[in-house]
Design an enzyme around this catalytic site. Structure first.
Site, PDB file in Angstrom:
ATOM      1  N   ASP A 183       1.392  -1.259  12.056  1.00 60.56           N
ATOM      2  CA  ASP A 183       0.118  -1.695  11.472  1.00 60.56           C
ATOM      3  C   ASP A 183      -0.172  -3.173  11.769  1.00 60.56           C
ATOM      4  O   ASP A 183      -1.290  -3.640  11.558  1.00 60.56           O
ATOM      5  CB  ASP A 183       0.131  -1.499   9.949  1.00 60.56           C
ATOM      6  CG  ASP A 183       0.110  -0.014   9.576  1.00 60.56           C
ATOM      7  OD1 ASP A 183      -0.257   0.818  10.419  1.00 60.56           O
ATOM      8  OD2 ASP A 183       0.468   0.306   8.424  1.00 60.56           O
ATOM      9  N   ARG A 233       2.791   5.957  -3.147  1.00 63.55           N
ATOM     10  CA  ARG A 233       3.936   6.794  -3.516  1.00 63.55           C
ATOM     11  C   ARG A 233       4.206   6.722  -5.016  1.00 63.55           C
ATOM     12  O   ARG A 233       4.585   7.726  -5.633  1.00 63.55           O
ATOM     13  CB  ARG A 233       5.168   6.377  -2.700  1.00 63.55           C
ATOM     14  CG  ARG A 233       5.075   6.833  -1.234  1.00 63.55           C
ATOM     15  CD  ARG A 233       6.056   6.072  -0.369  1.00 63.55           C
ATOM     16  NE  ARG A 233       6.162   6.573   1.005  1.00 63.55           N
ATOM     17  CZ  ARG A 233       5.279   6.329   1.976  1.00 63.55           C
ATOM     18  NH1 ARG A 233       4.194   5.609   1.728  1.00 63.55           N
ATOM     19  NH2 ARG A 233       5.464   6.807   3.194  1.00 63.55           N
ATOM     20  N   GLN A 274       4.454   9.175   7.482  1.00 64.19           N
ATOM     21  CA  GLN A 274       3.543  10.098   6.801  1.00 64.19           C
ATOM     22  C   GLN A 274       3.972  11.540   7.051  1.00 64.19           C
ATOM     23  O   GLN A 274       3.964  12.365   6.133  1.00 64.19           O
ATOM     24  CB  GLN A 274       2.102   9.852   7.257  1.00 64.19           C
ATOM     25  CG  GLN A 274       1.590   8.493   6.790  1.00 64.19           C
ATOM     26  CD  GLN A 274       0.170   8.201   7.229  1.00 64.19           C
ATOM     27  OE1 GLN A 274      -0.451   8.995   7.930  1.00 64.19           O
ATOM     28  NE2 GLN A 274      -0.344   7.055   6.825  1.00 64.19           N
ATOM     29  N   LYS A 288       0.837  -1.208   0.000  1.00 67.94           N
ATOM     30  CA  LYS A 288       0.000   0.000   0.000  1.00 67.94           C
ATOM     31  C   LYS A 288       0.870   1.257   0.000  1.00 67.94           C
ATOM     32  O   LYS A 288       0.625   2.182  -0.777  1.00 67.94           O
ATOM     33  CB  LYS A 288      -0.923  -0.039   1.226  1.00 67.94           C
ATOM     34  CG  LYS A 288      -1.882   1.123   1.350  1.00 67.94           C
ATOM     35  CD  LYS A 288      -3.114   0.751   2.140  1.00 67.94           C
ATOM     36  CE  LYS A 288      -2.904   0.714   3.631  1.00 67.94           C
ATOM     37  NZ  LYS A 288      -2.687   2.038   4.246  1.00 67.94           N
ATOM     38  N   GLY A 290      -5.111   7.870   5.404  1.00 63.25           N
ATOM     39  CA  GLY A 290      -4.197   8.780   6.094  1.00 63.25           C
ATOM     40  C   GLY A 290      -2.978   9.080   5.241  1.00 63.25           C
ATOM     41  O   GLY A 290      -2.472  10.209   5.225  1.00 63.25           O
TER      42      GLY A 290
HETATM   43  C1  S3P Z   1       2.262   4.744   6.269  1.00 62.02           C
HETATM   44  C2  S3P Z   1       2.814   5.077   7.480  1.00 62.02           C
HETATM   45  C3  S3P Z   1       2.250   4.627   8.772  1.00 62.02           C
HETATM   46  C4  S3P Z   1       1.288   3.474   8.607  1.00 62.02           C
HETATM   47  C5  S3P Z   1       0.336   3.678   7.455  1.00 62.02           C
HETATM   48  C6  S3P Z   1       1.092   3.857   6.155  1.00 62.02           C
HETATM   49  C7  S3P Z   1       2.901   5.267   5.038  1.00 62.02           C
HETATM   50  O1  S3P Z   1       1.556   5.705   9.372  1.00 62.02           O
HETATM   51  O2  S3P Z   1       0.574   3.250   9.797  1.00 62.02           O
HETATM   52  O3  S3P Z   1      -0.543   2.567   7.329  1.00 62.02           O
HETATM   53  O4  S3P Z   1       2.615   4.754   3.934  1.00 62.02           O
HETATM   54  O5  S3P Z   1       3.722   6.178   5.148  1.00 62.02           O
HETATM   55  P1  S3P Z   1       2.319   6.802  10.280  1.00 62.02           P
HETATM   56  O6  S3P Z   1       3.318   7.467   9.440  1.00 62.02           O
HETATM   57  O7  S3P Z   1       1.248   7.735  10.763  1.00 62.02           O
HETATM   58  O8  S3P Z   1       2.937   6.030  11.404  1.00 62.02           O
END
Ligand code: S3P
Length: 425
Positions: free
Chosen positions: A312, A24, A166, A19, A91
């Site tokens: 996760d 990206r 993120q 994912k 998110g």
């Molecule tokens: C992700 C970063 C993680 C993860 C999310 C995907 C990403 O979140 O929990 O499912 O693709 O950068 P956080 O950066 O908030 O920890």
């Protein structure tokens, strides 16, 4: 959906594409020059939200299942959307696209579902604002909907209070549009796909321990990327292969990037039979086939630096702990509270319903291993809760049912078909 105990679990499976890399690939392709081709793309709801947003920003994107072709328009080629960008439940879409939108000369608005509207965006609003960005929480509550863009950015160094890929990625992406060098230091290293992939697209990006830095205004060029399978989706079958009776599973072509692969270390620490086969590198990411078989797991402590590498996977790790011998303590994982659901609360509620002795704490949980019985699971529309408890149902006595298991479309649309292909009852 009704899940009952599995008598055996056998087979070779391939789980969907990663994912994080799929999101990206679309984003970086959109702001690069020329064509980016993704194979093995995760055709799930979250990554489709990213495609939808970039189409609304004027990028031509062709998609057929796990093949995506992005006609990139370069760093300054996006155009003003004439609708509110819809990030759905994602998110990653929200926080990463905000970094890109912050650097545009036009303003955009974005919003998502009920869960997204509760997730903290102050963590990106603060650093983007200090780069000179215009970014506001429209309801003034630190959450989406957000309005972003319309000003020039300058580079910063940011000491992030959270280990979040993120947040790190949002700042690095905004750094593409800032003059000079933008850098981020995190308290613990989070997943590094942005650093690896942006470098492949031609950005001047460096990492030094916990600090990543990027030089503004590069020329990015479209890439061909083969997306490996997502270890976060493989995790359900790693767990199932370890905790079900008569199990022997091979999960093929899984991304084993060390910033993601904490579950492998935990499975080993719990005494699981797990081996990595055919280890190789694909599109700059480490990949392996993962072999697991029935094991008597034992409890362990999971805390500190490993947490971002399995954040996760903690719901499914909690299920493993619930059928292990002894106590498992999970600490330093307060981030669980701000995921698609409050996963400390939702894991605790559902494991309790299945008869587990579990105590929630401020930053994790304490789980006494034992036996599980079937229950009615409340998923809170959180894909990882639905899938973790479907696996719990494979080792529980009786029936496990769900209020809403359709949320697995977010990251693994054919999850229940994969279960059906390996289970014997
Ligand atoms: C992700 C970063 C993680 C993860 C999310 C995907 C990403 O979140 O929990 O499912 O693709 O950068 P956080 O950066 O908030 O920890």
């Amino acid at each position: 959906m009704n899940i009952t105990k599995a008598n055996s679990l056998k087979g070779e499976i391939t789980v969907p594409g990663d994912k994080s890399i799929s999101h990206r690939g679309v984003m970086f392709g959109a702001i690069s020059e020329g064509i980016t081709e993704l194979t093995g793309f995760l055709n799930g709801a979250d990554c489709r939200s990213t495609i939808g947003c970039f189409r609304a920003l004027g990028i031509d994107i062709e998609q057929s299942n796990d093949k995506v072709i992005i006609h990139g328009k370069g760093l300054h080629g996006l155009s003003a959307p004439n609708t509110m960008l819809d990030v759905g439940n994602s998110g990653t879409t929200t926080r990463l696209i905000s970094g890109i939108l912050a650097g545009q000369s036009f303003k955009s608005k974005l919003n998502g579902d009920e869960s997204i509207q509760k997730r903290p965006m102050g963590r990106i609003i603060t650093p983007l604002t200090s780069m000179g960005a215009h970014i506001t929480s429209i309801k003034n509550n630190g959450c989406a909907p957000l309005e972003i863009g319309g000003t020039a950015l300058h580079s910063i160094h940011y000491d992030s209070p959270v280990a979040s890929a993120q947040v790190k990625s949002c700042i690095l992406l905004a750094g593409l549009y800032a003059s000079g060098i933008t850098s981020v230091t995190e308290p613990v290293l989070s997943r590094n796909h942005t650093e690896l992939m942006l470098s492949g697209f031609g950005a001047d990006i460096k990492t030094d321990g916990l600090t990543a830095s990027i030089v503004g205004n590069p020329k990015l060029t479209g890439q061909k990327i083969s997306v490996p399978s997502d270890i976060s989706s493989a995790a359900y079958f790693i767990a199932a292969g370890l905790i079900c009776e008569n199990a022997d599973l091979l999960i093929k072509n899984v991304n084993t990037n060390p910033t993601r692969a904490g579950i492998i270390k935990v499975a080993q620490a719990m005494g699981g039979n797990i081996e990595l086969l055919n280890e190789r590198t694909v599109s700059g990411e480490p990949v392996a086939d993962i072999h697991v078989s029935t094991s008597q797991l034992k409890g362990c402590e999971i805390s500190g630096e490993i947490i971002p590498a399995l954040i996760d996977e903690l719901p499914i790790i909690a299920v493993m702990a619930a059928v292990a011998t002894g106590t498992t303590v999970i600490k330093d994982a307060a981030e669980l509270k701000v995921k698609e659901s409050d996963r400390i609360a939702t894991v605790t509620e559902n494991l309790k319903a299945m008869g587990c002795d579990i105590t929630p704490t401020d930053d994790g949980m304490i789980i006494e291993g034992g036996k599980l019985h079937g229950a009615h699971i409340k998923t809170y529309k959180d894909h990882r809760i639905a899938m973790s408890f479907a696996i719990a149902g494979l080792v529980a006595d009786g029936n496990t049912t769900f209020d809403d298991e359709k949320c697995c479309v977010v990251s693994y649309p054919n999850f229940f078909e994969t279960i059906g292909s390996i289970v014997n009852r």
